[in-house]
Design a protein around this motif. Sequence first.
Motif: not given
Length: 300
Positions: A94, A98, A104, A109-110, A115
């Motif tokens: 992440w 994020h 999220y 979404d995790y 990105r």
Amino acid sequence: MPLGYTPEPTGPLDRLYRSISRYASHRMAGGADRQATAEALQGFRRAQRLAYDAVEHVAAQLLPGMTEREAASLLADYLRERGTERFLHRPFAWFGDHSRFDGYSGYGDYHPSDRPLEQGAAAILDVSPILDGYIGDVGYAVSVGPNSELEKAREFMLVLRSEIPAMFASAMTPAEIWHAVNRRITGAGYDTVHAKYPHCVLGHRVFRMKVRKGSSARVGFRAFGWFSLDTNLAFLRLGPSAALSPEHIGRKLGLWAIEPHIGWPGGGCKFEEILVVEEKRCYWLDDDVPHVRNGKRGAP
């Protein structure tokens, strides 16, 4: 279960879920609350050290422009090449906001995304190899270039780490520990990001899995897609007693992967490592871990 934690249930289903969680956490543990043998502790320590080797190795390769998916792939490759038969959950990376789960809207979404990493941004790497059936689940926060907010957060996290064993050694229930840690985090001016995890977990039990080679099937949707099918089934057998959640009022004995996760505008920080909870003492499985070593020498 809604994303995030609210003091009061958000509706009838959330109220029912919380009631079931409290009841089941008190009534069932599936044997996960037994004291681990010396041999088992060594097995978990080996798995945890492999996990830390992986995050340190990949952290040293992070460059601006690398994506979360690329970093997660590097983590998986490193672990498979060194004997990992499968994972408790897929490797995570992440980057930037994020790392505090901004934007999220659901658990799906995790998963690692496209990105890219920016210079100076916070990055969190999280892996859980299973080695000889033993689970090693760790989280590690870094940045490429200076990040003063991350440095302050890591200092706070080391203080929090030093306080958690005494909480488990006390008469506090897991739920009371969850809320005490939450108060500690918010009192220091941070957001409690682990409140956005499935079941708002501050941690979860670790246990030995059946030794099995080859890849693991995954349920490829929503939060279930984080975990392999066999580990999902193992958690289902343990029920709510497996999660250190705001509703857990059962026994604390056993091994826990503790994972406080905090955030500030634009970034986040976490650590995750195994805590051993026995009848007469409570201690971290291994003090020779990167965030502790870095804290002692003041290294980035």
